[in-house]
Design a protein around this motif. Structure first.
Motif, PDB file in Angstrom:
ATOM      1  N   LYS A 179       0.826  -1.204   0.000  1.00 12.70           N
ATOM      2  CA  LYS A 179       0.000   0.000   0.000  1.00 12.70           C
ATOM      3  C   LYS A 179       0.861   1.254   0.000  1.00 12.70           C
ATOM      4  O   LYS A 179       0.595   2.220  -0.735  1.00 12.70           O
ATOM      5  CB  LYS A 179      -0.922  -0.010   1.226  1.00 12.70           C
ATOM      6  N   LEU A 180       1.925   1.249   0.798  1.00 15.73           N
ATOM      7  CA  LEU A 180       2.799   2.413   0.888  1.00 15.73           C
ATOM      8  C   LEU A 180       3.522   2.661  -0.433  1.00 15.73           C
ATOM      9  O   LEU A 180       3.601   3.797  -0.902  1.00 15.73           O
ATOM     10  CB  LEU A 180       3.804   2.205   2.026  1.00 15.73           C
ATOM     11  N   ARG A 181       4.036   1.594  -1.050  1.00 20.52           N
ATOM     12  CA  ARG A 181       4.749   1.767  -2.321  1.00 20.52           C
ATOM     13  C   ARG A 181       3.817   2.277  -3.417  1.00 20.52           C
ATOM     14  O   ARG A 181       4.212   3.078  -4.263  1.00 20.52           O
ATOM     15  CB  ARG A 181       5.415   0.452  -2.730  1.00 20.52           C
ATOM     16  N   GLU A 182       2.566   1.839  -3.376  1.00 18.28           N
ATOM     17  CA  GLU A 182       1.585   2.330  -4.350  1.00 18.28           C
ATOM     18  C   GLU A 182       1.306   3.823  -4.132  1.00 18.28           C
ATOM     19  O   GLU A 182       1.199   4.602  -5.086  1.00 18.28           O
ATOM     20  CB  GLU A 182       0.283   1.539  -4.226  1.00 18.28           C
ATOM     21  N   SER A 183       1.218   4.248  -2.868  1.00 19.62           N
ATOM     22  CA  SER A 183       0.976   5.657  -2.554  1.00 19.62           C
ATOM     23  C   SER A 183       2.167   6.530  -2.932  1.00 19.62           C
ATOM     24  O   SER A 183       2.015   7.688  -3.317  1.00 19.62           O
ATOM     25  CB  SER A 183       0.691   5.820  -1.053  1.00 19.62           C
ATOM     26  N   LEU A 184       3.369   5.981  -2.814  1.00 19.24           N
ATOM     27  CA  LEU A 184       4.574   6.732  -3.138  1.00 19.24           C
ATOM     28  C   LEU A 184       4.728   6.977  -4.638  1.00 19.24           C
ATOM     29  O   LEU A 184       5.310   7.978  -5.053  1.00 19.24           O
ATOM     30  CB  LEU A 184       5.812   5.983  -2.640  1.00 19.24           C
ATOM     31  N   HIS A 185       4.207   6.066  -5.438  1.00 19.98           N
ATOM     32  CA  HIS A 185       4.495   6.083  -6.876  1.00 19.98           C
ATOM     33  C   HIS A 185       4.214   7.432  -7.548  1.00 19.98           C
ATOM     34  O   HIS A 185       5.057   7.924  -8.312  1.00 19.98           O
ATOM     35  CB  HIS A 185       3.736   4.966  -7.584  1.00 19.98           C
ATOM     36  N   PRO A 186       3.071   8.086  -7.289  1.00 22.57           N
ATOM     37  CA  PRO A 186       2.809   9.363  -7.988  1.00 22.57           C
ATOM     38  C   PRO A 186       3.798  10.465  -7.645  1.00 22.57           C
ATOM     39  O   PRO A 186       4.074  11.326  -8.482  1.00 22.57           O
ATOM     40  CB  PRO A 186       1.391   9.731  -7.527  1.00 22.57           C
ATOM     41  N   ILE A 187       4.351  10.481  -6.415  1.00 26.99           N
ATOM     42  CA  ILE A 187       5.200  11.608  -6.019  1.00 26.99           C
ATOM     43  C   ILE A 187       6.662  11.414  -6.414  1.00 26.99           C
ATOM     44  O   ILE A 187       7.450  12.357  -6.343  1.00 26.99           O
ATOM     45  CB  ILE A 187       5.117  11.887  -4.507  1.00 26.99           C
ATOM     46  N   ILE A 188       7.036  10.210  -6.824  1.00 25.69           N
ATOM     47  CA  ILE A 188       8.451   9.973  -7.130  1.00 25.69           C
ATOM     48  C   ILE A 188       8.750  10.106  -8.621  1.00 25.69           C
ATOM     49  O   ILE A 188       9.882   9.878  -9.038  1.00 25.69           O
ATOM     50  CB  ILE A 188       8.919   8.590  -6.631  1.00 25.69           C
ATOM     51  N   GLN A 189       7.755  10.505  -9.409  1.00 28.77           N
ATOM     52  CA  GLN A 189       7.971  10.595 -10.853  1.00 28.77           C
ATOM     53  C   GLN A 189       9.026  11.629 -11.232  1.00 28.77           C
ATOM     54  O   GLN A 189       9.685  11.505 -12.252  1.00 28.77           O
ATOM     55  CB  GLN A 189       6.644  10.905 -11.566  1.00 28.77           C
ATOM     56  N   ASP A 190       9.196  12.657 -10.399  1.00 32.82           N
ATOM     57  CA  ASP A 190      10.189  13.695 -10.678  1.00 32.82           C
ATOM     58  C   ASP A 190      11.399  13.576  -9.763  1.00 32.82           C
ATOM     59  O   ASP A 190      12.156  14.527  -9.593  1.00 32.82           O
ATOM     60  CB  ASP A 190       9.571  15.083 -10.520  1.00 32.82           C
ATOM     61  N   MET A 191      11.587  12.415  -9.152  1.00 33.65           N
ATOM     62  CA  MET A 191      12.707  12.198  -8.250  1.00 33.65           C
ATOM     63  C   MET A 191      13.573  11.046  -8.743  1.00 33.65           C
ATOM     64  O   MET A 191      13.108  10.174  -9.484  1.00 33.65           O
ATOM     65  CB  MET A 191      12.223  11.851  -6.835  1.00 33.65           C
ATOM     66  N   VAL A 192      14.813  11.047  -8.302  1.00 37.39           N
ATOM     67  CA  VAL A 192      15.666   9.871  -8.446  1.00 37.39           C
ATOM     68  C   VAL A 192      15.425   9.013  -7.205  1.00 37.39           C
ATOM     69  O   VAL A 192      15.568   9.495  -6.083  1.00 37.39           O
ATOM     70  CB  VAL A 192      17.151  10.265  -8.530  1.00 37.39           C
TER      71      VAL A 192
END
Length: 255
Positions: A179-192
């Motif tokens: 669940k946490l990794r799914e929630s993180l996915h949208p915010i990491i698109q502009d991150m390394v």
């Protein structure tokens, strides 16, 4: 400008012994990169090099971020990174104070969003004082999983260019991990994003899995690709699955 980390011919020695040997890695924004390998293979040393905590022995190590261009990695570049270690540090103070350590100007809405993404909002809002609830030094009054989620929420509050997770999901159950990794996915698109992980469930969907052994890269690719061609990766996966589960994974990889 794309964000990226580049390791070119990087070696690191301690007392004359190489723990990283002529390593090349190119990691750009929007990619979910996982480092995997047996104990002592060099995973933690790579993270310490990227964070500027130790100096390389040989090679080039560069970081490129918006508005600053290409930078040689040093302790000063650590300000662009959020690092979540396996042993998470939670400090004496309120929930809000713990999160604002990395971003004193974070609004209440930003704190709430970070807690939501880290799957920590539900348990925080059940506390009598919510964001003003006291957290004991070392987080002794919360569970291991709750402490880990607070540490991840704090890292999110920093809004970094580089996000590094050092086996940061180990205290979470499988359902919370997913669940946490799914929630993180949208915010990491502009991150390394770089992840050191041990559980197969955490790494299966990574864009690139980098398999290390004795300080060298012995495999790169996605889960099924590595199952077909990398003996070290096969051994790690096999050690975490039943014989029947591993046979099924190998059959799917070779289909």
């Amino acid at each position: 400008m794309a964000k990226l980390i580049e390791l070119k011919g990087i070696s690191k020695s301690y007392d004359g012994e190489k723990v990283i040997d002529s390593m090349n890695l190119y990691i750009r924004d929007g990619e979910f990169i996982t480092l995997l390998g047996p104990s002592g293979c060099g995973k933690t040393t790579i993270l310490r090099l990227i964070l500027g905590l130790v100096n390389k022995t040989e090679g080039e190590l560069k970081l490129q971020v918006d508005n600053f261009g290409e930078l040689c990695v040093s302790p000063a570049t650590r300000r662009f990174c959020s690092y979540v270690p396996q042993e998470n540090a939670v400090f004496s103070g309120t929930v809000a104070e713990n999160l604002r350590i990395v971003n004193p100007n974070a609004t209440d809405d930003e704190l709430k969003e970070a807690l939501k993404i880290a799957d920590a909002l539900e348990f925080i809002e059940k506390l009598p004082k919510k964001y003003n609830a006291h957290i004991a030094q070392g987080g002794t009054n919360v569970s291991g999983g709750q402490k880990q989620r607070l540490s991840i929420a704090r890292a999110i509050c920093k809004n970094p260019d580089v996000f590094i997770f050092d086996d940061s999901f180990s205290a979470l159950d499988m359902k919370t991990d997913a669940k946490l990794r799914e929630s993180l996915h949208p915010i990491i698109q502009d991150m390394v994003v770089m992840v050191v992980a041990q559980r197969v469930s955490t790494i299966k969907n990574a864009d690139h899995i980098v398999v290390l052994d004795s300080g060298k890269v012995v495999g790169k690719g996605r889960h099924q690709e590595l199952l077909k061609k990398c003996k070290v990766y096969q051994g790690i996966v096999k050690s975490q699955l039943s014989e029947k589960e591993f046979a099924r994974e190998m059959k799917e990889a070779n289909a």
